[in-house]
Write an enzyme that holds these catalytic residues in place. Structure first.
Site, PDB file in Angstrom:
ATOM      1  N   ASP A 172       0.812  -1.217   0.000  1.00 39.74           N
ATOM      2  CA  ASP A 172       0.000   0.000   0.000  1.00 39.74           C
ATOM      3  C   ASP A 172       0.845   1.267   0.000  1.00 39.74           C
ATOM      4  O   ASP A 172       0.300   2.370  -0.038  1.00 39.74           O
ATOM      5  CB  ASP A 172      -0.932   0.021   1.220  1.00 39.74           C
ATOM      6  CG  ASP A 172      -1.986  -1.072   1.147  1.00 39.74           C
ATOM      7  OD1 ASP A 172      -2.359  -1.475   0.024  1.00 39.74           O
ATOM      8  OD2 ASP A 172      -2.428  -1.542   2.213  1.00 39.74           O
ATOM      9  N   CYS A 173       2.159   1.139   0.054  1.00 37.88           N
ATOM     10  CA  CYS A 173       3.073   2.275   0.137  1.00 37.88           C
ATOM     11  C   CYS A 173       3.733   2.520  -1.218  1.00 37.88           C
ATOM     12  O   CYS A 173       4.388   1.630  -1.767  1.00 37.88           O
ATOM     13  CB  CYS A 173       4.137   1.990   1.199  1.00 37.88           C
ATOM     14  SG  CYS A 173       5.492   3.181   1.253  1.00 37.88           S
TER      15      CYS A 173
END
Length: 140
Positions: free
Chosen positions: A10-11
């Site tokens: 998610d980064c």
């Protein structure tokens, strides 16, 4: 050759770092550390290898850092490790381990400094920032 990335899909920084590793011709071992957190021993080993302290590896944004009062200098390194193990999101990412070293790859292009093959050709981050231009020159 083994390269490992402690990754959060998610980064964006983590995704860009993983893409650069793959573009270098390596398929790393991807450890999604939120699903499979490192053991205390492994976390201590990783932090030592980066040359950082546990406090320096703490992530503030998007974590319970403020709610836990982790900005207070009262917390020892051991206590900070306890918080990281209880809340893996507090471990800043991505941490990359290669035969040439271990680092917190922030910004993502820092990973080029420890890749066995840093000549990855043109590379543009997800946000459009050019890291390596069409001529293969690293943009600073």
């Amino acid at each position: 050759m083994t390269i490992t990335i402690y990754h959060n899909p998610d980064c964006g920084t983590s995704r860009n770092t993983l893409a650069m590793i793959r573009q270098s011709g390596e398929e790393p071992e991807v450890v999604e550390y939120l699903k499979n957190p490192p053991s205390r021993e492994k976390l201590v080993e990783l932090i030592a290898a980066t040359g950082m302290t546990p406090r320096q590896l703490l992530r503030e944004k998007g974590t319970p850092y403020a709610e836990l009062g982790l900005g207070d200098p009262q917390w020892s390194d051991d206590e900070i490790l306890d918080f990281m193990l209880a809340h893996p999101i507090l471990i800043n990412r991505p941490i990359v381990v290669t035969p040439l070293g271990t680092m917190l790859a922030r910004p993502s292009e820092a990973v080029l400094d420890i890749l066995p093959n840093p000549d990855i050709g043109p590379f543009t981050k997800e946000d459009g920032e050019v890291v390596i231009d069409a001529s293969g020159k690293r943009v600073v």
